[in-house]
Design a protein around this motif. Structure first.
Motif, PDB file in Angstrom:
ATOM      1  N   PHE A 141       0.815  -1.216   0.000  1.00 49.42           N
ATOM      2  CA  PHE A 141       0.000   0.000   0.000  1.00 49.42           C
ATOM      3  C   PHE A 141       0.849   1.267   0.000  1.00 49.42           C
ATOM      4  O   PHE A 141       0.437   2.286  -0.542  1.00 49.42           O
ATOM      5  CB  PHE A 141      -1.020  -0.021   1.142  1.00 49.42           C
ATOM      6  CG  PHE A 141      -2.199  -0.900   0.813  1.00 49.42           C
ATOM      7  CD1 PHE A 141      -3.149  -0.483  -0.116  1.00 49.42           C
ATOM      8  CD2 PHE A 141      -2.345  -2.158   1.377  1.00 49.42           C
ATOM      9  CE1 PHE A 141      -4.229  -1.293  -0.454  1.00 49.42           C
ATOM     10  CE2 PHE A 141      -3.419  -2.978   1.048  1.00 49.42           C
ATOM     11  CZ  PHE A 141      -4.364  -2.548   0.132  1.00 49.42           C
ATOM     12  N   ASP A 160      -6.333  -3.727  -4.764  1.00 47.09           N
ATOM     13  CA  ASP A 160      -5.798  -4.571  -3.676  1.00 47.09           C
ATOM     14  C   ASP A 160      -5.306  -5.928  -4.196  1.00 47.09           C
ATOM     15  O   ASP A 160      -5.545  -6.974  -3.595  1.00 47.09           O
ATOM     16  CB  ASP A 160      -6.811  -4.735  -2.529  1.00 47.09           C
ATOM     17  CG  ASP A 160      -8.123  -5.358  -2.964  1.00 47.09           C
ATOM     18  OD1 ASP A 160      -8.278  -5.643  -4.177  1.00 47.09           O
ATOM     19  OD2 ASP A 160      -8.996  -5.573  -2.109  1.00 47.09           O
ATOM     20  N   TYR A 177      -6.854   1.903   3.281  1.00 51.84           N
ATOM     21  CA  TYR A 177      -7.843   2.144   2.224  1.00 51.84           C
ATOM     22  C   TYR A 177      -8.170   3.635   2.142  1.00 51.84           C
ATOM     23  O   TYR A 177      -8.266   4.208   1.046  1.00 51.84           O
ATOM     24  CB  TYR A 177      -9.138   1.372   2.507  1.00 51.84           C
ATOM     25  CG  TYR A 177      -9.056  -0.133   2.424  1.00 51.84           C
ATOM     26  CD1 TYR A 177      -8.032  -0.774   1.731  1.00 51.84           C
ATOM     27  CD2 TYR A 177     -10.042  -0.921   3.025  1.00 51.84           C
ATOM     28  CE1 TYR A 177      -7.982  -2.168   1.661  1.00 51.84           C
ATOM     29  CE2 TYR A 177     -10.003  -2.304   2.947  1.00 51.84           C
ATOM     30  CZ  TYR A 177      -8.976  -2.922   2.274  1.00 51.84           C
ATOM     31  OH  TYR A 177      -8.946  -4.289   2.205  1.00 51.84           O
ATOM     32  N   GLN A 178      -8.333   4.243   3.316  1.00 54.78           N
ATOM     33  CA  GLN A 178      -8.674   5.675   3.328  1.00 54.78           C
ATOM     34  C   GLN A 178      -7.554   6.528   2.769  1.00 54.78           C
ATOM     35  O   GLN A 178      -7.789   7.486   2.040  1.00 54.78           O
ATOM     36  CB  GLN A 178      -8.960   6.121   4.765  1.00 54.78           C
ATOM     37  CG  GLN A 178     -10.312   5.653   5.229  1.00 54.78           C
ATOM     38  CD  GLN A 178     -10.692   6.271   6.556  1.00 54.78           C
ATOM     39  OE1 GLN A 178     -10.467   7.462   6.771  1.00 54.78           O
ATOM     40  NE2 GLN A 178     -11.249   5.469   7.430  1.00 54.78           N
ATOM     41  N   ALA A 181      -7.676   6.148  -0.969  1.00 55.39           N
ATOM     42  CA  ALA A 181      -8.849   6.833  -1.526  1.00 55.39           C
ATOM     43  C   ALA A 181      -8.624   8.343  -1.562  1.00 55.39           C
ATOM     44  O   ALA A 181      -8.921   9.006  -2.568  1.00 55.39           O
ATOM     45  CB  ALA A 181     -10.082   6.491  -0.693  1.00 55.39           C
ATOM     46  N   PRO A 207     -11.311  -4.025  -6.079  1.00 57.03           N
ATOM     47  CA  PRO A 207     -11.001  -4.066  -4.655  1.00 57.03           C
ATOM     48  C   PRO A 207     -12.118  -4.753  -3.866  1.00 57.03           C
ATOM     49  O   PRO A 207     -13.211  -4.955  -4.396  1.00 57.03           O
ATOM     50  CB  PRO A 207     -10.949  -2.584  -4.290  1.00 57.03           C
ATOM     51  CG  PRO A 207     -11.964  -1.946  -5.188  1.00 57.03           C
ATOM     52  CD  PRO A 207     -11.923  -2.736  -6.469  1.00 57.03           C
ATOM     53  N   ASP A 210     -15.396  -3.523   1.110  1.00 58.73           N
ATOM     54  CA  ASP A 210     -15.068  -2.511   2.126  1.00 58.73           C
ATOM     55  C   ASP A 210     -14.254  -1.366   1.519  1.00 58.73           C
ATOM     56  O   ASP A 210     -14.504  -0.189   1.774  1.00 58.73           O
ATOM     57  CB  ASP A 210     -14.202  -3.123   3.246  1.00 58.73           C
ATOM     58  CG  ASP A 210     -15.030  -3.976   4.184  1.00 58.73           C
ATOM     59  OD1 ASP A 210     -16.271  -3.964   4.053  1.00 58.73           O
ATOM     60  OD2 ASP A 210     -14.421  -4.648   5.046  1.00 58.73           O
ATOM     61  N   PHE A 211     -13.267  -1.756   0.746  1.00 55.02           N
ATOM     62  CA  PHE A 211     -12.382  -0.791   0.092  1.00 55.02           C
ATOM     63  C   PHE A 211     -13.200   0.057  -0.892  1.00 55.02           C
ATOM     64  O   PHE A 211     -13.093   1.290  -0.916  1.00 55.02           O
ATOM     65  CB  PHE A 211     -11.263  -1.560  -0.630  1.00 55.02           C
ATOM     66  CG  PHE A 211     -10.071  -0.751  -1.070  1.00 55.02           C
ATOM     67  CD1 PHE A 211     -10.021   0.635  -0.925  1.00 55.02           C
ATOM     68  CD2 PHE A 211      -8.969  -1.395  -1.641  1.00 55.02           C
ATOM     69  CE1 PHE A 211      -8.914   1.363  -1.344  1.00 55.02           C
ATOM     70  CE2 PHE A 211      -7.852  -0.676  -2.056  1.00 55.02           C
ATOM     71  CZ  PHE A 211      -7.831   0.701  -1.914  1.00 55.02           C
TER      72      PHE A 211
END
Ligand SMILES: [Zn+2]
Ligand SMILES: [Zn+2]
Length: 269
Positions: A141, A160, A177-178, A181, A207, A210-211
């Motif tokens: 990531f 992902d 993830y945040q 984003a 992804p 959730d992502f």
């Protein structure tokens, strides 16, 4: 519907004629497709490995020519010229220079390499057993973030991908993830929903839902892609991708031309 992630046999690990990809797309009722051939891995000194993973440099102009020819030959479907570039830190200027001569509709950025570790390559599954999975995820990531921040790319491919073989970290991924984003939003980029994960050990779209919900929260637009490496895979599971998108709250997808996108509404079922 659209499929923006089609490969060609020029990269050494996909098969079939490009024309057959297009014919199958028309048959499947797709309105818009894009070829996203693996951009030459010019940084790899092992030429044999490079030509098994990407389109060789000397063949790249031929790839572009073929996409443009198919566009003329099949006017009933929109055919976009794209490519998938492996992001390798330190090569930003070189990538920029090498992309410049071509009139791409979109350029995808992706991370398949974590330094020497080809984490999504089947030959490296054993290597996974030796590694600290949490650390691989953190590295992945952070590399993805770096890739986004270069500003060189329009779409982030399979966001992902690191989950491909079904190895998962012990910590929760929400924060990462945040971060991704937020960076995508800031760089006016699009995220790809890629169905090839369904055909891999993880058996899940990239992804994760959730992502995707977090991407939606940050108003990051999406494209859809099958990651077809053969004509039979064109359009594969796109209905599932669309469901995934709708579940996350998406009503639109991004359609690219000349490296700019506009948002189009999903057709009603
Ligand atoms: Zn490939
Ligand atoms: Zn890829």
């Amino acid at each position: 519907m659209m499929d923006y992630h089609l490969h060609t046999s020029l990269c050494g690990h996909a098969r079939g004629r490009m024309e057959d990809y297009v014919k199958n797309a028309i048959q499947a009722g797709l309105e818009e497709i894009g070829f996203s051939g693996h951009f030459p891995l010019f940084h790899i000194t092992d030429r044999k490995l490079a030509s098994n993973l990407s389109i060789p440099e000397e063949k790249f102009p031929l790839y572009v020519e073929q996409v443009l020819d198919l566009r003329k030959k099949f006017p009933s479907i929109k055919i976009r010229l794209g490519c998938e570039v492996d992001y390798i830190p330190g090569y930003e200027e070189e990538i920029k220079k090498r992309l410049q001569p071509y009139s791409f509709d979109y350029v995808m950025g992706s991370v398949h390499f974590l330094d020497g570790f080809l984490f999504d390559h089947p030959d490296y599954i054993e290597e996974w057993e030796k590694r600290d999975v949490d650390e691989v995820y953190r590295n992945y990531f952070s590399r993805l973030l770096q890739c986004i921040e270069t500003g060189l790319f329009d779409i982030i491919a399979h966001p992902d991908l690191v989950k491909k073989f079904g190895f998962f970290p012990k910590f929760s991924l929400g924060y990462l993830y945040q971060e991704i984003a937020r960076a995508l939003r800031k760089n006016n980029m699009v995220a790809e929903i890629n169905t090839s994960g369904l055909r891999k050990p993880v058996q899940e779209i990239y992804p994760s839902l959730d992502f995707l919900k977090i991407l939606r929260k940050y108003q990051v637009p999406i494209t859809l892609g099958s990651d077809a490496h053969s004509p039979e895979e064109v359009g594969k599971d796109l209905d599932k991708a669309k469901e995934w998108a709708k579940e996350a709250g998406y009503k639109e997808y991004a359609s690219f031309s000349g490296r700019k996108f506009r948002l189009l509404r999903f057709p009603s079922p």
